[in-house]
Design a protein around this motif. Structure first.
Motif, PDB file in Angstrom:
ATOM      1  N   GLU A  71     -66.806 -13.007  36.410  1.00 28.97           N
ATOM      2  CA  GLU A  71     -66.617 -14.406  36.806  1.00 28.97           C
ATOM      3  C   GLU A  71     -67.718 -15.217  36.124  1.00 28.97           C
ATOM      4  N   LEU A  73     -70.344 -17.982  35.027  1.00 31.44           N
ATOM      5  CA  LEU A  73     -70.982 -19.061  35.785  1.00 31.44           C
ATOM      6  C   LEU A  73     -70.669 -20.419  35.179  1.00 31.44           C
ATOM      7  N   GLY A  92     -67.809 -20.291  37.980  1.00 26.88           N
ATOM      8  CA  GLY A  92     -68.363 -19.476  39.061  1.00 26.88           C
ATOM      9  C   GLY A  92     -67.942 -19.992  40.434  1.00 26.88           C
ATOM     10  N   PRO A  93     -68.821 -19.828  41.443  1.00 28.12           N
ATOM     11  CA  PRO A  93     -68.441 -20.189  42.815  1.00 28.12           C
ATOM     12  C   PRO A  93     -68.013 -21.654  42.959  1.00 28.12           C
ATOM     13  N   GLU A  96     -64.505 -21.968  41.865  1.00 31.44           N
ATOM     14  CA  GLU A  96     -63.643 -21.250  42.809  1.00 31.44           C
ATOM     15  C   GLU A  96     -63.409 -22.110  44.050  1.00 31.44           C
ATOM     16  N   PRO A 102     -60.525 -18.024  41.596  1.00 37.43           N
ATOM     17  CA  PRO A 102     -61.618 -17.837  40.625  1.00 37.43           C
ATOM     18  C   PRO A 102     -61.193 -18.044  39.168  1.00 37.43           C
ATOM     19  N   TRP A 104     -61.744 -16.094  35.769  1.00 34.85           N
ATOM     20  CA  TRP A 104     -62.191 -14.767  35.332  1.00 34.85           C
ATOM     21  C   TRP A 104     -62.049 -14.624  33.821  1.00 34.85           C
ATOM     22  N   PRO A 205     -73.348 -13.869  32.100  1.00 36.93           N
ATOM     23  CA  PRO A 205     -71.966 -14.202  32.468  1.00 36.93           C
ATOM     24  C   PRO A 205     -71.621 -15.674  32.213  1.00 36.93           C
TER      25      PRO A 205
END
Ligand SMILES: Cc1cc2nc3c(=O)[nH]c(=O)nc-3n(C[C@H](O)[C@H](O)[C@H](O)COP(=O)(O)OP(=O)(O)OC[C@H]3O[C@@H](n4cnc5c(N)ncnc54)[C@H](O)[C@@H]3O)c2cc1C
Length: 417
Positions: A71, A73, A92-93, A96, A102, A104, A205
């Motif tokens: 995932e 950032l 990222g979060p 999401e 999410p 990906w 990431p």
């Protein structure tokens, strides 16, 4: 043998397998014909934006995919000349939370394996490998197809045929008045390298997107961070069909000249020993099906990879097609036309947006400076908001006739933006 609820799919790629799973969830019996003897995706990565992961998760693939998906950032947009960060688009979060699913990045083989395993475990899906669909004939109760498996003729009847047979779709070629894809004079070079072979900053990431004259470069980690997927897109006249053409590192480096590209980018391009080349094509507008035949994914609406949405559109197609079958099984031809209408506007918009993105990435000289300045001034949050229409898409409510009733997102804003 035809049956009340039997659908044939030509092509076991991302689109065909997702459609099989979605249709089976909608109560259909599905046979997938795939010409390749083994289901294995070309070694490369794929970005799965929330509009796609939402569908995959609803189909029960969240857990198997999470094992190897990364995932990111954010997307770090970098200047090709200086390696300076122009802007960072948050993923990222926060993405999401914004989209309810999410973002990906994943190895294509891992995606294909998860889809194929789920299909094999489903008693309503038959996977027929090494089987090439060669012809079809519509009739009053549906369609008959003829194909070939290991030299033997294969025949099958069903309500409908979904041609998910890719950019060069043989099924589309058999339909009348369907133009071939348009060559866009660009080539995507792709490579996978072990993460330890690249400097530590490129293992983080993030999706790294480098913009420079006549070329751009994208790389991100896949396989839970063990491999780095690298894609370089350059102006080129190479125009072979397929995924398997190979390229030499010295050849791709010529497109990243020392005078216009920084050493960091050139060093990264020098890492892979082998590259695969893919000539870029798209269509001006989506192709149409006819009678009991419809097209799905690249067969219908191939798009340039600048928005990373070709696979996502195939996944969206699958969800919309299946949702249309749920209540209208009595008239499959009507179902197929309703599905095509539901998808036309959005997929054409994605095709246009991808071409436009390609032009923006390809700017040079003062125009490139203006582009970078505008991106910097807008900032990552605003740039992300620009894609709400794309990533915020939700499939229609999808009632799974035989098994259970499940809500896949809500239907508000579901079809087109
Ligand atoms: C460089 C590059 C990067 C990309 N990055 C992204 C990304 O990050 N995110 C994203 O969403 N998309 C991306 N895409 C697009 C994505 O790869 C495609 O849109 C997607 O693979 C299309 O899936 P499909 O199932 O429609 O077709 P395909 O994956 O092409 O599958 C078609 C299948 O049909 C089979 N077939 C063909 N003819 C027959 C026949 N007669 N009988 C039986 N089987 C047959 C083929 O063997 C194949 O398995 C990218 C594309 C490129 C070129």
């Amino acid at each position: 043998m035809a049956s009340d609820r039997h659908v044939l799919i030509s092509g076991g790629g991302i689109g065909g397998l997702t459609a099989a799973l979605a249709l089976a969830r909608a109560g259909m019996r599905v046979t997938v014909f795939e010409q390749a003897p083994r289901l294995e995706e070309a070694g490369a990565g794929i970005q799965l934006s929330p509009n796609a992961t939402r569908v995959l998760i609803a189909l029960g693939l969240g857990e198997p995919l999470k094992v190897t998906a990364v995932e990111p950032l954010g997307i770090r947009v970098l200047a090709g000349r200086s390696a300076r960060e122009i802007v960072r688009i948050p993923l990222g979060p926060s993405a999401e939370k914004r989209y309810g699913a999410p973002y990906w990045v994943i190895h294509r083989g891992d995606l294909q394996n998860a889809l194929a395993e789920a299909a094999r475990a489903n008693p309503d899906i038959t996977l027929s490998l090494a089987t090439r669909v060669e012809d079809f004939a519509p009739h009053s109760n549906g369609i008959s197809i003829q194909g070939r498996r290991l030299g033997q003729v294969v025949e099958e009847r069903a309500l409908a045929l979904v041609a998910a047979d890719g950019l060069w779709s043989p099924a589309r070629a058999l339909l009348r008045r369907q133009a071939a894809p348009t060559f866009r004079h660009k080539t995507a070079w792709r490579a996978l390298v072990p993460a330890q072979d690249v400097p530590p900053q490129w293992r983080l990431p993030f999706v790294h997107l480098w913009l420079g004259p006549d070329a751009h470069l994208v790389h991100y980690p896949v396989k839970a961070g063990a491999l780095i997927n690298i894609v370089a897109i350059v102006d080129d006249e190479f125009r072979e069909e397929g995924w398997s053409a190979t390229g030499e590192t010295f050849d791709i480096l010529r497109h990243f000249a020392r005078w216009s590209w920084c050493e960091e980018a050139r060093d990264l391009i020098a890492v892979p020993e082998r590259w695969q080349k893919w000539a870029l094509f798209d269509r001006k507008s989506p192709a149409r099906g006819s009678g009991p035949i419809t097209l799905l994914g690249d067969a219908a609406h191939p798009s340039l990879p600048f928005l990373a949405q070709g696979g996502a559109m195939a996944i969206e197609d699958a969800a919309v097609l299946a949702a249309n079958f749920v209540d209208n099984i009595d008239d499959p031809v009507k179902v197929l036309r309703a599905y095509e209408r539901a998808r036309r506007k959005r997929t054409a918009k994605v095709q246009r947006a991808a071409r436009r993105q390609g032009r923006i990435y390809g700017r040079t000289g003062p125009e490139a400076l203006v582009r970078n300045l505008v991106m910097k001034m807008m900032g990552g949050e605003k740039l992300l908001a620009h894609y709400d229409w794309l990533y915020g898409w939700k499939p229609p409510v999808f009632e799974f006739a035989h098994r259970h009733v499940t809500q896949v997102g809500d239907s508000e804003g579901a079809q087109e933006s």
